[in-house]
Design an enzyme around this catalytic site. Structure first.
Site, mmCIF file in Angstrom:
data_model
loop_
_atom_site.group_PDB
_atom_site.id
_atom_site.type_symbol
_atom_site.label_atom_id
_atom_site.label_comp_id
_atom_site.label_asym_id
_atom_site.label_seq_id
_atom_site.Cartn_x
_atom_site.Cartn_y
_atom_site.Cartn_z
ATOM 1 N N PRO A 147 0.832 -1.207 0.000
ATOM 2 C CA PRO A 147 0.000 0.000 0.000
ATOM 3 C C PRO A 147 0.865 1.254 0.000
ATOM 4 C CG PRO A 147 -0.138 -1.150 2.123
ATOM 5 C CD PRO A 147 0.702 -2.004 1.221
ATOM 6 N N GLY A 155 2.087 5.243 0.513
ATOM 7 C CA GLY A 155 1.975 6.270 1.551
ATOM 8 C C GLY A 155 1.900 5.707 2.957
ATOM 9 N N GLY A 187 4.749 4.139 4.513
ATOM 10 C CA GLY A 187 6.086 3.909 5.070
ATOM 11 C C GLY A 187 6.610 2.515 4.806
ATOM 12 N N LEU A 188 6.017 1.814 3.820
ATOM 13 C CA LEU A 188 6.431 0.434 3.560
ATOM 14 C C LEU A 188 7.274 0.320 2.289
ATOM 15 C CD1 LEU A 188 3.046 -1.202 4.611
ATOM 16 C CD2 LEU A 188 5.185 -1.243 5.910
ATOM 17 N N GLY A 189 7.746 1.463 1.816
ATOM 18 C CA GLY A 189 8.740 1.458 0.739
ATOM 19 C C GLY A 189 8.171 1.382 -0.658
ATOM 20 N N SER A 190 6.903 1.802 -0.852
ATOM 21 C CA SER A 190 6.317 1.625 -2.190
ATOM 22 C C SER A 190 7.074 2.418 -3.254
ATOM 23 C CB SER A 190 4.830 1.978 -2.197
ATOM 24 O OG SER A 190 4.640 3.331 -1.862
ATOM 25 N N SER A 191 7.520 3.642 -2.946
ATOM 26 C CA SER A 191 8.196 4.421 -3.995
ATOM 27 C C SER A 191 9.580 3.852 -4.300
ATOM 28 C CB SER A 191 8.298 5.899 -3.603
ATOM 29 O OG SER A 191 9.193 6.062 -2.536
ATOM 30 N N ALA A 192 10.301 3.439 -3.266
ATOM 31 C CA ALA A 192 11.634 2.863 -3.502
ATOM 32 C C ALA A 192 11.507 1.521 -4.215
ATOM 33 C CB ALA A 192 12.388 2.703 -2.186
ATOM 34 N N ASP A 235 15.763 3.494 2.249
ATOM 35 C CA ASP A 235 14.724 2.669 1.609
ATOM 36 C C ASP A 235 15.274 1.903 0.406
ATOM 37 O OD1 ASP A 235 13.131 3.912 3.452
ATOM 38 O OD2 ASP A 235 11.597 4.567 2.034
HETATM 39 O O1 PMV Z 1 9.487 6.975 2.914
HETATM 40 P P1 PMV Z 1 9.303 6.346 4.280
HETATM 41 O O2 PMV Z 1 7.968 6.592 4.863
HETATM 42 O O3 PMV Z 1 9.708 4.915 4.302
HETATM 43 O O4 PMV Z 1 10.318 7.104 5.276
HETATM 44 C C1 PMV Z 1 11.702 6.995 5.117
HETATM 45 C C2 PMV Z 1 12.417 7.178 6.386
HETATM 46 C C3 PMV Z 1 12.725 8.610 6.826
HETATM 47 O O5 PMV Z 1 13.774 8.479 7.769
HETATM 48 C C4 PMV Z 1 11.527 9.247 7.514
HETATM 49 C C5 PMV Z 1 13.173 9.522 5.681
HETATM 50 C C6 PMV Z 1 14.541 9.204 5.114
HETATM 51 O O6 PMV Z 1 14.894 9.848 4.109
HETATM 52 O O7 PMV Z 1 15.280 8.385 5.669
#
Ligand code: PMV
Length: 321
Positions: A107, A109, A111-116, A158
């Site tokens: 899912p 947004g 924090g589970l790395g969807s964009s990376a 990520d």
């Molecule tokens: O994109 P997220 O939600 O997985 O957050 C990454 C982790 C942060 O420490 C909040 C940002 C970063 O650049 O490391």
């Protein structure tokens, strides 16, 4: 030789400790999930007898269903259109002929790395389509280029854990230091979904403003989180899951103090702990997103408790090398 099509995959990730502090040069621990994003790459089908300009991204599971093209006035989220433009800049005009069909089990947004995961899967798919092999370091460099479009100036944790896979400690000061962690026990989680966050960039930026107002106090919090990461690394290596859970709870306390938790995330942590989770915390940027609850054994009960309270939930296991 160029094949007619190619398939790629990249996992999602979770951060066990150290998010946000990692942006300020402190270490963090992350691991890849047993779910991710799959992409099928093929030559674009003809539209009205001719190619439309630029590569096309067709997605399911990313929160929208449409054809995304780099065209600035086109359909789909702007950030994805910009990412496609960057993909063409990185790999050349030949990418314009491609159609990328994306299926996401992560899912967005949360924090589970969807964009990376999307960035790495796109790079892997394009490379595979053109029969090119790139090293893990180059893959990470290219993924960072796409991640900058999604997140501005991310720490890089990520896409680093996603390109390498497994469980690792990550630290970025003048240089990047990555240390794999070998944990002799499986890491099993119930993941409870809160509302999506408003973007990693926004959460990081808002914290930066608070940091500027009370620098010394925030530095104390980051030092505390550093200590949690150090002790969690030892606990993971020793397979002491009870200690890992306790440290997750402590980290959540700091994240709340840093202002990146929400009532929903706190509620999810409470539900998990009441149901016997060893520890629970938000993961990633916070301000919405997801809570990960570490369980000794089967996490089904905790996931059911999340669902009974009206939250979406799933079970996850991390690769522990
Ligand atoms: O994109 P997220 O939600 O997985 O957050 C990454 C982790 C942060 O420490 C909040 C940002 C970063 O650049 O490391």
């Amino acid at each position: 030789m160029i094949a007619d099509y190619a398939f790629s995959y990249a996992p999602g990730k979770l951060i066990l400790s150290g998010e946000h502090a990692v942006v300020y040069g402190h270490p963090a621990i992350a691991a890849t999930l047993d779910r991710g994003i799959r992409i099928a790459v093929a030559k674009k089908t003809f539209v009205d007898g001719k190619h439309s300009r630029g590569p096309t991204l067709r997605a399911t599971g990313l929160g929208f269903v449409c054809d995304v093209k780099p065209d600035p006035a086109g359909e789909g989220p702007e950030v994805l259109r910009k990412a496609l433009t960057r993909l063409v800049e990185l790999f050349g005009e030949r990418v314009s002929e491609l159609e990328l069909v994306v299926e996401s089990a992560i899912p967005g947004g949360r924090g589970l790395g969807s964009s990376a995961s999307l960035s790495v899967a796109m790079i892997r798919g394009v490379c595979r389509f053109f029969g090119e092999t790139i090293s893990c370091d180059i893959e990470a460099e290219l993924a960072m280029e796409l991640e900058r479009i999604f997140h501005g100036n991310p720490s890089g944790i990520d896409h680093t854990v996603i390109t390498r896979g497994g469980l690792l400690r990550y630290e970025k000061t003048e240089s990047i230091r990555v240390e794999p962690i070998i944990c002799p026990r499986p890491l099993r989680f119930a993941v409870g979904l809160a509302s999506p966050h408003g973007g990693t960039l926004q959460a990081v930026q808002a914290l930066k403003e608070r940091f500027a107002r009370h620098q010394k106090v925030y530095e104390h919090a980051f030092t505390g989180i550093r200590q949690i990461v150090e002790e969690m690394q030892m606990a993971l290596t020793a397979g002491k899951l009870y200690a890992v859970g306790e440290l997750m709870n402590l980290n959540q306390g700091y994240l709340n103090a840093l202002g990146v938790s929400t009532p929903e995330l706190e509620a999810l942590c409470g539900i998990a702990r009441n149901r016997g989770a060893l520890g629970a915390k938000l993961t990633g940027a916070g301000c919405g997103g997801a809570v990960i609850a570490l369980v000794d054994g089967d996490p089904t009960d905790v996931a059911d408790a999340f669902r009974a309270a009206g939250f979406l939930a799933f079970l996850a296991e991390c690769k522990t090398n």
